[in-house]
Design an enzyme around this catalytic site. Structure first.
Site, PDB file in Angstrom:
ATOM      1  N   ASP A 102      -9.928  -6.740  -4.733  1.00 43.85           N
ATOM      2  CA  ASP A 102      -8.478  -6.684  -4.738  1.00 43.85           C
ATOM      3  C   ASP A 102      -7.973  -5.255  -4.550  1.00 43.85           C
ATOM      4  OD1 ASP A 102      -8.437  -9.405  -5.266  1.00 43.85           O
ATOM      5  OD2 ASP A 102      -8.326  -9.116  -7.439  1.00 43.85           O
ATOM      6  N   TYR A 103      -6.737  -5.144  -4.140  1.00 47.66           N
ATOM      7  CA  TYR A 103      -6.066  -3.864  -3.928  1.00 47.66           C
ATOM      8  C   TYR A 103      -6.186  -2.965  -5.157  1.00 47.66           C
ATOM      9  CZ  TYR A 103      -2.146  -0.726  -2.735  1.00 47.66           C
ATOM     10  OH  TYR A 103      -1.360   0.361  -2.462  1.00 47.66           O
TER      11      TYR A 103
END
Length: 239
Positions: A102-103
């Protein structure tokens, strides 16, 4: 000489099984001629087309990357955000991430141009361990940790058995750090598992992928995998 379906898979076009189907359906050409025989072998000089589109063949490369937070696990982003391949300034091959982080998640990420290798590692039938170090709000009880280990029910089904360990806790701040080892790869799985048992994730790092770690690296660093490391990863997918 290599089998045709293997070359197609390594080029990242599709998996080897789907490549075999494309060959049998007459959608693959070698040097301008349709090939439907699965045993066909090709040389590095042969021109291969899939659905009339030539495939680009490169020597396979394999990288271990310490993904920082605030970076997209992709090769491009339509919103102009930084992506993982932006860090590989001196790499000419068309590499891509194996799976994603994820970011807001940092840690171990593998990149390659070998589509077959990537498909093997991401296949759900192979139990490749991924260990995460997680800072959470609240202090999980032993019962909560056991629930994570048994599997929790999410909207896309119950998770597989995991390993959960409390590393430390801060009662003043009401936070804790735990280790969670899973072998699935669902979207935002660790965050969703912990939210399902009542703990918001404050910080998340993938500490280990199989036997690989980034402990001696800084965020944004990368290195090529050694041949014996690639072999160990391949061996992990052999049933």
């Amino acid at each position: 000489m290599e089998r045709l379906q293997k070359i197609i898979a390594q080029a990242g076009v599709t998996s080897r099984r789907k490549a075999e189907a494309l060959i049998q359906e007459g959608k693959v050409k070698v040097n301008g001629s349709v090939v439907t025989e699965l045993g066909t072998k090709v040389s590095p000089h042969d021109k291969i087309e899939v659905n009339n589109i030539p495939i680009e063949r490169e020597e396979p490369v394999y990288f271990l990357f310490y993904k920082p937070t605030g970076v997209i696990s992709a090769v491009s982003d339509d919103k102009g955000r930084k992506v993982v391949t932006d860090f590989f300034h001196n790499v000419n091959e068309r590499i891509f991430p194996i799976g994603r982080l994820d970011y807001d998640t940092s840690g171990v990420l593998l990149l390659t141009n070998d589509g077959e290798f990537a498909n093997m590692l991401m296949h759900p039938r192979y139990n490749v361990d991924k260990e995460y170090i997680v800072k959470v709000a609240g202090i999980p009880t032993k019962q909560t940790l056991r629930a994570l280990e048994r599997g929790v029910r999410l909207e896309d089904g119950k998770t597989a058995p995991a390993v959960a360990t409390l590393i430390s806790s801060d009662r003043q701040k009401n936070t804790a750090i735990i280790s969670l080892t899973i072998h699935e790869g669902r979207n935002r799985q660790v965050r969703r598992m912990l939210e399902a048992v009542g703990h918001k994730v404050l910080k998340l790092k993938r500490e280990r992928y199989a036997f690989l770690t980034v402990r001696a690296m800084q965020p944004g660093d990368y290195r090529q995998l050694k041949p014996h490391e690639v072999k160990r990863l391949r061996d992990a997918t052999v049933t």
